[in-house]
Every structure is written in structure tokens, then in C-alpha cells.
Motif scaffolding. Sequence first.
Motif, PDB file in Angstrom:
ATOM      1  N   SER A 169       9.546  -6.875 -18.113  1.00 33.05           N
ATOM      2  CA  SER A 169      10.150  -5.539 -18.011  1.00 33.05           C
ATOM      3  C   SER A 169      10.883  -5.394 -16.684  1.00 33.05           C
ATOM      4  CB  SER A 169       9.083  -4.454 -18.126  1.00 33.05           C
ATOM      5  OG  SER A 169       8.526  -4.453 -19.412  1.00 33.05           O
ATOM      6  N   ARG A 170      10.267  -5.892 -15.621  1.00 33.33           N
ATOM      7  CA  ARG A 170      10.893  -5.822 -14.285  1.00 33.33           C
ATOM      8  C   ARG A 170      12.239  -6.540 -14.299  1.00 33.33           C
ATOM      9  NH1 ARG A 170      13.786  -5.588 -10.696  1.00 33.33           N
ATOM     10  NH2 ARG A 170      13.424  -5.975  -8.491  1.00 33.33           N
ATOM     11  N   ASN A 171      12.276  -7.698 -14.938  1.00 34.30           N
ATOM     12  CA  ASN A 171      13.526  -8.453 -15.005  1.00 34.30           C
ATOM     13  C   ASN A 171      14.582  -7.727 -15.831  1.00 34.30           C
ATOM     14  OD1 ASN A 171      12.476 -10.471 -13.381  1.00 34.30           O
ATOM     15  ND2 ASN A 171      11.795 -11.704 -15.113  1.00 34.30           N
ATOM     16  N   LEU A 172      14.165  -6.982 -16.835  1.00 32.90           N
ATOM     17  CA  LEU A 172      15.111  -6.228 -17.665  1.00 32.90           C
ATOM     18  C   LEU A 172      15.714  -5.040 -16.927  1.00 32.90           C
ATOM     19  CD1 LEU A 172      13.393  -6.063 -21.172  1.00 32.90           C
ATOM     20  CD2 LEU A 172      15.532  -7.226 -20.586  1.00 32.90           C
ATOM     21  N   THR A 173      14.954  -4.447 -16.009  1.00 32.55           N
ATOM     22  CA  THR A 173      15.444  -3.225 -15.355  1.00 32.55           C
ATOM     23  C   THR A 173      16.723  -3.459 -14.578  1.00 32.55           C
ATOM     24  OG1 THR A 173      14.130  -3.508 -13.339  1.00 32.55           O
ATOM     25  CG2 THR A 173      13.137  -2.224 -15.137  1.00 32.55           C
ATOM     26  N   LYS A 198       0.833  -1.211   0.000  1.00 37.60           N
ATOM     27  CA  LYS A 198       0.000   0.000   0.000  1.00 37.60           C
ATOM     28  C   LYS A 198       0.870   1.264   0.000  1.00 37.60           C
ATOM     29  CE  LYS A 198      -3.472   2.307   2.866  1.00 37.60           C
ATOM     30  NZ  LYS A 198      -4.301   2.190   4.077  1.00 37.60           N
ATOM     31  N   LYS A 199       1.886   1.296   0.853  1.00 40.91           N
ATOM     32  CA  LYS A 199       2.776   2.468   0.917  1.00 40.91           C
ATOM     33  C   LYS A 199       3.509   2.675  -0.402  1.00 40.91           C
ATOM     34  CE  LYS A 199       3.599   1.827   5.824  1.00 40.91           C
ATOM     35  NZ  LYS A 199       4.534   1.253   6.791  1.00 40.91           N
ATOM     36  N   SER A 200       4.023   1.589  -0.949  1.00 45.19           N
ATOM     37  CA  SER A 200       4.751   1.668  -2.208  1.00 45.19           C
ATOM     38  C   SER A 200       3.817   2.081  -3.344  1.00 45.19           C
ATOM     39  CB  SER A 200       5.389   0.311  -2.501  1.00 45.19           C
ATOM     40  OG  SER A 200       6.087   0.351  -3.701  1.00 45.19           O
ATOM     41  N   TYR A 201       2.625   1.494  -3.380  1.00 42.78           N
ATOM     42  CA  TYR A 201       1.619   1.846  -4.385  1.00 42.78           C
ATOM     43  C   TYR A 201       1.293   3.340  -4.310  1.00 42.78           C
ATOM     44  CZ  TYR A 201      -3.035   2.694  -6.197  1.00 42.78           C
ATOM     45  OH  TYR A 201      -4.105   3.258  -6.848  1.00 42.78           O
ATOM     46  N   GLN A 202       1.132   3.854  -3.098  1.00 40.65           N
ATOM     47  CA  GLN A 202       0.772   5.266  -2.939  1.00 40.65           C
ATOM     48  C   GLN A 202       1.892   6.188  -3.423  1.00 40.65           C
ATOM     49  OE1 GLN A 202      -0.446   5.047   1.192  1.00 40.65           O
ATOM     50  NE2 GLN A 202      -2.608   4.923   0.611  1.00 40.65           N
ATOM     51  N   LEU A 203       3.140   5.792  -3.215  1.00 40.50           N
ATOM     52  CA  LEU A 203       4.255   6.584  -3.746  1.00 40.50           C
ATOM     53  C   LEU A 203       4.265   6.542  -5.278  1.00 40.50           C
ATOM     54  CD1 LEU A 203       7.086   5.684  -1.236  1.00 40.50           C
ATOM     55  CD2 LEU A 203       6.097   7.945  -1.619  1.00 40.50           C
ATOM     56  N   LEU A 204       4.046   5.354  -5.823  1.00 43.57           N
ATOM     57  CA  LEU A 204       4.000   5.236  -7.279  1.00 43.57           C
ATOM     58  C   LEU A 204       2.840   6.057  -7.840  1.00 43.57           C
ATOM     59  CD1 LEU A 204       5.366   3.832  -9.700  1.00 43.57           C
ATOM     60  CD2 LEU A 204       3.680   2.005  -9.444  1.00 43.57           C
ATOM     61  N   GLU A 205       1.714   6.021  -7.161  1.00 43.14           N
ATOM     62  CA  GLU A 205       0.549   6.804  -7.589  1.00 43.14           C
ATOM     63  C   GLU A 205       0.879   8.298  -7.596  1.00 43.14           C
ATOM     64  OE1 GLU A 205      -4.147   6.887  -6.492  1.00 43.14           O
ATOM     65  OE2 GLU A 205      -2.758   6.934  -4.794  1.00 43.14           O
ATOM     66  N   LYS A 206       1.556   8.735  -6.550  1.00 43.95           N
ATOM     67  CA  LYS A 206       1.887  10.153  -6.404  1.00 43.95           C
ATOM     68  C   LYS A 206       2.786  10.645  -7.543  1.00 43.95           C
ATOM     69  CE  LYS A 206       4.083  13.206  -3.003  1.00 43.95           C
ATOM     70  NZ  LYS A 206       4.684  13.255  -1.666  1.00 43.95           N
ATOM     71  N   TYR A 207       3.754   9.831  -7.935  1.00 48.99           N
ATOM     72  CA  TYR A 207       4.746  10.283  -8.903  1.00 48.99           C
ATOM     73  C   TYR A 207       4.479   9.837 -10.336  1.00 48.99           C
ATOM     74  CZ  TYR A 207       7.210  11.903  -4.841  1.00 48.99           C
ATOM     75  OH  TYR A 207       7.533  12.570  -3.684  1.00 48.99           O
ATOM     76  N   PHE A 244       8.402   1.470  -9.159  1.00 44.81           N
ATOM     77  CA  PHE A 244       7.753   0.373  -9.882  1.00 44.81           C
ATOM     78  C   PHE A 244       8.305  -0.969  -9.417  1.00 44.81           C
ATOM     79  CE2 PHE A 244       8.289  -2.823 -13.163  1.00 44.81           C
ATOM     80  CZ  PHE A 244       6.969  -3.129 -13.449  1.00 44.81           C
ATOM     81  N   GLU A 245       9.634  -1.086  -9.376  1.00 42.68           N
ATOM     82  CA  GLU A 245      10.258  -2.361  -8.993  1.00 42.68           C
ATOM     83  C   GLU A 245       9.789  -2.814  -7.614  1.00 42.68           C
ATOM     84  OE1 GLU A 245      14.473  -1.800 -11.431  1.00 42.68           O
ATOM     85  OE2 GLU A 245      14.411  -1.373  -9.290  1.00 42.68           O
ATOM     86  N   ILE A 246       9.801  -1.912  -6.668  1.00 41.25           N
ATOM     87  CA  ILE A 246       9.389  -2.245  -5.303  1.00 41.25           C
ATOM     88  C   ILE A 246       7.906  -2.619  -5.276  1.00 41.25           C
ATOM     89  CG2 ILE A 246       9.046  -1.295  -2.981  1.00 41.25           C
ATOM     90  CD1 ILE A 246      11.577   0.471  -3.595  1.00 41.25           C
ATOM     91  N   THR A 247       7.080  -1.814  -5.925  1.00 43.99           N
ATOM     92  CA  THR A 247       5.639  -2.070  -5.937  1.00 43.99           C
ATOM     93  C   THR A 247       5.330  -3.397  -6.618  1.00 43.99           C
ATOM     94  OG1 THR A 247       5.241   0.319  -5.981  1.00 43.99           O
ATOM     95  CG2 THR A 247       3.382  -1.103  -6.547  1.00 43.99           C
ATOM     96  N   PHE A 248       5.998  -3.665  -7.722  1.00 43.16           N
ATOM     97  CA  PHE A 248       5.763  -4.920  -8.441  1.00 43.16           C
ATOM     98  C   PHE A 248       6.160  -6.114  -7.580  1.00 43.16           C
ATOM     99  CE2 PHE A 248       6.765  -8.338 -11.404  1.00 43.16           C
ATOM    100  CZ  PHE A 248       5.602  -8.380 -12.149  1.00 43.16           C
ATOM    101  N   ASP A 249       7.332  -6.045  -6.965  1.00 46.66           N
ATOM    102  CA  ASP A 249       7.798  -7.151  -6.127  1.00 46.66           C
ATOM    103  C   ASP A 249       6.844  -7.391  -4.952  1.00 46.66           C
ATOM    104  OD1 ASP A 249       9.941  -7.306  -7.875  1.00 46.66           O
ATOM    105  OD2 ASP A 249      11.408  -6.482  -6.464  1.00 46.66           O
ATOM    106  N   LEU A 250       6.394  -6.318  -4.332  1.00 47.66           N
ATOM    107  CA  LEU A 250       5.451  -6.457  -3.217  1.00 47.66           C
ATOM    108  C   LEU A 250       4.092  -6.964  -3.704  1.00 47.66           C
ATOM    109  CD1 LEU A 250       6.408  -3.284  -1.194  1.00 47.66           C
ATOM    110  CD2 LEU A 250       6.673  -5.657  -0.437  1.00 47.66           C
TER     111      LEU A 250
END
Length: 133
Positions: A94-98, A17-26, A44-50
Amino acid sequence: MDFQKDIRPQQRFDNFKKSYQLLEKYSSLELTSEIEKAGLIQFFEITFDLALKVLKDYLEAQGYIVKSPRETIKQAYQIEVIDDGHVWIEALSSRNLTTHTYDEQFTEKFVQDIQQVYFPLFKSLYEKLLEEY
């Protein structure tokens, strides 16, 4: 759903939720500098992993056994926890490519994909799981 026995799924959802909200903000901002774009990719990476961990917890609570991120996505799609399974698989690729690629063209396209394609996936998942937690 009863997660009372184990507090970890709730903690992982709270982190998602915290990571999603940061991604949403930016993700709605116009990013011009390399550092801003790198930051969005990191969110994105953090949100996707979570998201994958939360999905795995959810599936296991339903009695499913999933061993890999790809299996998690496929099973979550089959039981309609997520929409657009193929887009989730693209996000996984895409996540794996980053972690292995730095290319300016890739970065530009990836930032656009995060803002226009992948963020809506997280939003849909977040809204569905908010009812469960």
C-alpha cells in the motif's frame, strides 16, 4: 541492547516516536476533507518509512543483515519483533502504491486501513521498542 556506539538509531527511534504520535492523534478522527485524508496518508508514509528504518537498526544490532524493506519485515517477524508479518507486507504494498496512485476509492479504503489495520501495527511496534530505547 547497546546502541551507545551510534546515536543514529536513537535519533531514528525519536523521529519514529514523533511521527507515530502524530498518526495516533489523527487516526482516531473522522476525516471529511481531501486535505485531512491526504495528511493522514502522509503521516502513514513517514511513520511506515521510519518504522522500517528502526526495525533495520534493531535487526542489525542483533547481528542480522537485511537489504530490503521486505527482508526487514520478514526477519523482524521471524524473531517476533513484529506481529502479523503478512499485514506488514500489505502495508508495504500500500505504501508503494501511494506514491504512484491517486484514486478516490483507493484513498477512502486506504484511510480506513490506516485507521483500523496499520495504526495498530505501529502501536505494537512502538510499545515493544519503547522498552529498548
